[in-house]
Design an enzyme around this catalytic site. Sequence first.
Site, short mmCIF file in Angstrom:
data_model
loop_
_atom_site.label_atom_id
_atom_site.label_comp_id
_atom_site.label_asym_id
_atom_site.label_seq_id
_atom_site.Cartn_x
_atom_site.Cartn_y
_atom_site.Cartn_z
N ASN A 25 0.80 -1.21 0.00
CA ASN A 25 0.00 0.00 0.00
C ASN A 25 0.85 1.28 0.00
O ASN A 25 1.70 1.46 0.86
CB ASN A 25 -0.92 0.01 1.23
CG ASN A 25 -2.17 0.83 1.00
OD1 ASN A 25 -2.40 1.32 -0.12
ND2 ASN A 25 -3.00 0.93 2.02
N HIS A 64 -14.12 -4.60 10.91
CA HIS A 64 -13.75 -3.29 11.45
C HIS A 64 -14.97 -2.44 11.76
O HIS A 64 -15.52 -1.82 10.85
CB HIS A 64 -12.92 -2.53 10.41
CG HIS A 64 -11.54 -3.05 10.22
ND1 HIS A 64 -10.54 -2.29 9.67
CD2 HIS A 64 -10.98 -4.24 10.51
CE1 HIS A 64 -9.42 -2.99 9.64
NE2 HIS A 64 -9.67 -4.18 10.13
N ARG A 68 -13.42 -5.62 15.61
CA ARG A 68 -12.41 -4.64 15.99
C ARG A 68 -13.09 -3.30 16.20
O ARG A 68 -13.93 -2.90 15.38
CB ARG A 68 -11.34 -4.52 14.91
CG ARG A 68 -10.15 -3.67 15.33
CD ARG A 68 -9.19 -3.43 14.19
NE ARG A 68 -9.62 -2.30 13.38
CZ ARG A 68 -8.80 -1.70 12.52
NH1 ARG A 68 -7.56 -2.12 12.36
NH2 ARG A 68 -9.23 -0.66 11.80
N TYR A 93 -6.83 7.27 12.60
CA TYR A 93 -6.81 5.99 11.87
C TYR A 93 -8.08 5.17 12.13
O TYR A 93 -8.54 5.08 13.26
CB TYR A 93 -5.60 5.14 12.32
CG TYR A 93 -5.78 3.72 11.88
CD1 TYR A 93 -6.18 2.74 12.78
CD2 TYR A 93 -5.66 3.37 10.54
CE1 TYR A 93 -6.43 1.44 12.35
CE2 TYR A 93 -5.91 2.08 10.11
CZ TYR A 93 -6.29 1.13 11.01
OH TYR A 93 -6.55 -0.13 10.59
N GLU A 118 -3.49 -4.47 19.36
CA GLU A 118 -2.58 -4.64 18.23
C GLU A 118 -1.61 -3.48 18.07
O GLU A 118 -1.98 -2.33 18.31
CB GLU A 118 -3.43 -4.75 16.96
CG GLU A 118 -2.67 -4.89 15.66
CD GLU A 118 -3.62 -4.92 14.47
OE1 GLU A 118 -3.17 -4.63 13.36
OE2 GLU A 118 -4.84 -5.19 14.68
N HIS A 144 -3.11 -10.45 8.79
CA HIS A 144 -3.52 -9.13 8.33
C HIS A 144 -4.43 -9.29 7.11
O HIS A 144 -4.08 -10.00 6.19
CB HIS A 144 -2.25 -8.35 7.97
CG HIS A 144 -2.43 -6.89 7.78
ND1 HIS A 144 -1.62 -6.16 6.91
CD2 HIS A 144 -3.29 -6.01 8.33
CE1 HIS A 144 -1.98 -4.89 6.96
NE2 HIS A 144 -3.00 -4.78 7.79
N ASP A 187 -6.19 -3.61 1.47
CA ASP A 187 -4.99 -3.53 0.64
C ASP A 187 -4.27 -4.87 0.52
O ASP A 187 -3.21 -4.95 -0.09
CB ASP A 187 -4.04 -2.42 1.08
CG ASP A 187 -3.71 -2.42 2.56
OD1 ASP A 187 -2.58 -2.78 2.94
OD2 ASP A 187 -4.60 -2.08 3.36
C1 CS2 Z 1 -4.39 -1.90 9.74
C2 CS2 Z 1 -4.35 -1.65 8.28
O1 CS2 Z 1 -5.95 -3.57 9.27
C3 CS2 Z 1 -5.10 -3.18 10.06
O2 CS2 Z 1 -4.83 -3.77 11.10
O3 CS2 Z 1 -3.30 -1.76 10.49
O4 CS2 Z 1 -5.54 -1.08 7.96
C4 CS2 Z 1 -3.23 -0.78 7.81
O5 CS2 Z 1 -3.38 0.51 8.27
C5 CS2 Z 1 -3.20 -0.79 6.31
O6 CS2 Z 1 -3.09 -2.09 5.88
C6 CS2 Z 1 -2.03 0.01 5.77
O7 CS2 Z 1 -1.93 -0.17 4.43
MG MG Z 2 -3.19 -3.06 12.14
#
Ligand code: CS2
Ligand code: MG
Length: 412
Positions: free
Chosen positions: A37, A122, A147, A159, A246, A322, A326
């Site tokens: 990303n 999320h 989350r 974020y 996390e 993860h 992305d």
């Molecule tokens: C994040 C991601 O999903 C997660 O846990 O940390 O959204 C992260 O910010 C992105 O993958 C960055 O490209």
């Molecule tokens: Mg993360």
Amino acid sequence: MIIDRAEVIVTSPDRNFVTLKLTTDEGLTGLGDATLNGRELAVVAYLKDHVVPLLLGRDAHRIEDTWQFLYRSAYWRRGPVTMAAIAAVDMALWDIKGKAAGMPVYQLLGGASRNGLLAYGHASGKDNEALFDSIRSHQEQGYKAIRVQTGVPGLKSIYGIASNATYEAMEGVRYDHEPAQRGALPNEEDWDTRSYLRHVPTVFEAVRNEFGPELPLLHDAHHRLTPIQAAKLGKSLEPYDLFWLEDVSPAENQEALRLVRQHTTTPLAIGEIFNTVWDYQQIIREQLIDYVRSAVTHTGGISHLKKVLDYASQYQIKSGMHGPTDISPVGMAAAMHLGLSIHNFGIQEYMQHGAKTDRVFQQSFTWEGGFLHPGDRPGLGVELDTDEAGKYPYVQAYLPYNRLADGTVHDW
Ligand code: CS2
Ligand code: MG
């Protein structure tokens, strides 16, 4: 069976994706995700200019040998660009081997160790009301683990929050879905750790009061705290029994986690920006984490991440791969095949891709009752429609960055 064609496909349906497509002289094809990303084109160049010439004519069945050749013959090892490029080759070769064997990749990795993969989504909100709505909508979508990311009073954008200024300006591109904003330069965001540390525990108290004690809740501190601040957060969240906390602190400083462990029993998840087993050696050996957050796409592929997770299993440390938007549908499929086969599976992150992305990538995974399954098609179970992909050329996009009130650059 030799590799006689290698294409690097860049497409940008809902966001930028880089995919390696290998074709053998017997007509079998394999796909690999190489999406990094905000730095996508660096991996494209690494693949096109340096790796593809090395693949043509190679025996497609020799996955481990090809992995070692690409890692050791490069001389310059590790790092996000190199390991995303090697990961794409590795995934594509496992895809081809599965098709040659007429089996889904998880069968080649030892078969299924469970019926499905618990996944989390999320939920987020700038305030508790919006957050509760987001949690409910995720529960309606079938998520059994969630989350929680929250706005912080006094901070403009932070974020993981859907409803913030940038979101409104983006006509519907959900910010919590895609943090990398299309545009010539990265967005600057503001951050203040003290207001965050004061606010987050109050949000988890409210969520537990509203949704009860059972619902597995996760939170991403996204690399922003010093070790003692991380210890403080972990401790203040203990009453709310998190599934995991996390990326509490930038993980270059691994022994910092000893201090966090000294002060809290909140489970810790780290590793989404790690690229090799060597990034994990100390924190696994010293039992400083509970979940390995690496993605197949960023950790040298299925072959290497399996080694990381096999090492972690000796310490009862589980996977928490993860899985944001992305990570392309190819990378997600590879994560599901690996996750289904390993013993020490913990949970899978699952952010749903957009409709345009789902037209470019034809997928065979299933999502039922809060559990993912990669499906039983031979290989990884994903095909890429190159005509559809051709409709969406690459668009420059950067992840945001942070500045503190005094102007200091801070971890985003
Ligand atoms: C994040 C991601 O999903 C997660 O846990 O940390 O959204 C992260 O910010 C992105 O993958 C960055 O490209
Ligand atoms: Mg993360």
